[in-house]
Scaffold this motif. Sequence first.
Motif, PDB file in Angstrom:
ATOM      1  N   HIS A  18      38.688  39.763  44.527  1.00 45.54           N
ATOM      2  CA  HIS A  18      37.897  42.370  44.526  1.00 45.54           C
ATOM      3  C   HIS A  18      37.763  42.261  43.203  1.00 45.54           C
ATOM      4  O   HIS A  18      37.734  41.644  42.013  1.00 45.54           O
ATOM      5  CB  HIS A  18      38.314  42.677  44.764  1.00 45.54           C
ATOM      6  CG  HIS A  18      38.967  42.720  46.400  1.00 45.54           C
ATOM      7  ND1 HIS A  18      38.941  43.361  47.050  1.00 45.54           N
ATOM      8  CD2 HIS A  18      40.443  41.362  46.636  1.00 45.54           C
ATOM      9  CE1 HIS A  18      39.369  43.032  48.402  1.00 45.54           C
ATOM     10  NE2 HIS A  18      40.629  41.651  47.543  1.00 45.54           N
ATOM     11  N   GLU A  24      33.490  43.272  46.408  1.00 42.26           N
ATOM     12  CA  GLU A  24      34.142  41.696  47.413  1.00 42.26           C
ATOM     13  C   GLU A  24      32.820  40.320  47.050  1.00 42.26           C
ATOM     14  O   GLU A  24      32.215  40.935  47.147  1.00 42.26           O
ATOM     15  CB  GLU A  24      34.972  42.408  47.922  1.00 42.26           C
ATOM     16  CG  GLU A  24      35.261  43.816  48.180  1.00 42.26           C
ATOM     17  CD  GLU A  24      36.050  43.774  49.960  1.00 42.26           C
ATOM     18  OE1 GLU A  24      35.068  43.443  50.593  1.00 42.26           O
ATOM     19  OE2 GLU A  24      36.337  44.290  49.965  1.00 42.26           O
ATOM     20  N   PRO A  47      42.248  44.806  45.323  1.00 40.88           N
ATOM     21  CA  PRO A  47      42.117  45.628  45.564  1.00 40.88           C
ATOM     22  C   PRO A  47      42.289  46.070  43.974  1.00 40.88           C
ATOM     23  O   PRO A  47      43.735  46.359  43.793  1.00 40.88           O
ATOM     24  CB  PRO A  47      41.607  46.396  46.101  1.00 40.88           C
ATOM     25  CG  PRO A  47      41.777  45.830  47.379  1.00 40.88           C
ATOM     26  CD  PRO A  47      42.712  44.711  47.112  1.00 40.88           C
TER      27      PRO A  47
END
Length: 74
Positions: A18, A24, A47
């Motif tokens: 990420h 991504e 993330p």
Amino acid sequence: MSEPETRRIVGRTQTKIHRINGEESWQDSVDARRTVQRLPEEWSFTPFSEAKQKEARKEMPLTAVPSEGHGPFN
């Protein structure tokens, strides 16, 4: 820390990483580990927080919607 998301494609293992701006990317696992190790402020196995993503987008806006096969290393 939880295990990074992985998948097998054509006999290779890939790992999802990420980017701080919300992108991504699926990379071969070795490359993904190297990217995260070399650039930890920009790439992660998990993330980044929404606040960090929002701040990063001010400096490096998304130029395209991330999608399967269209990430920065695909």
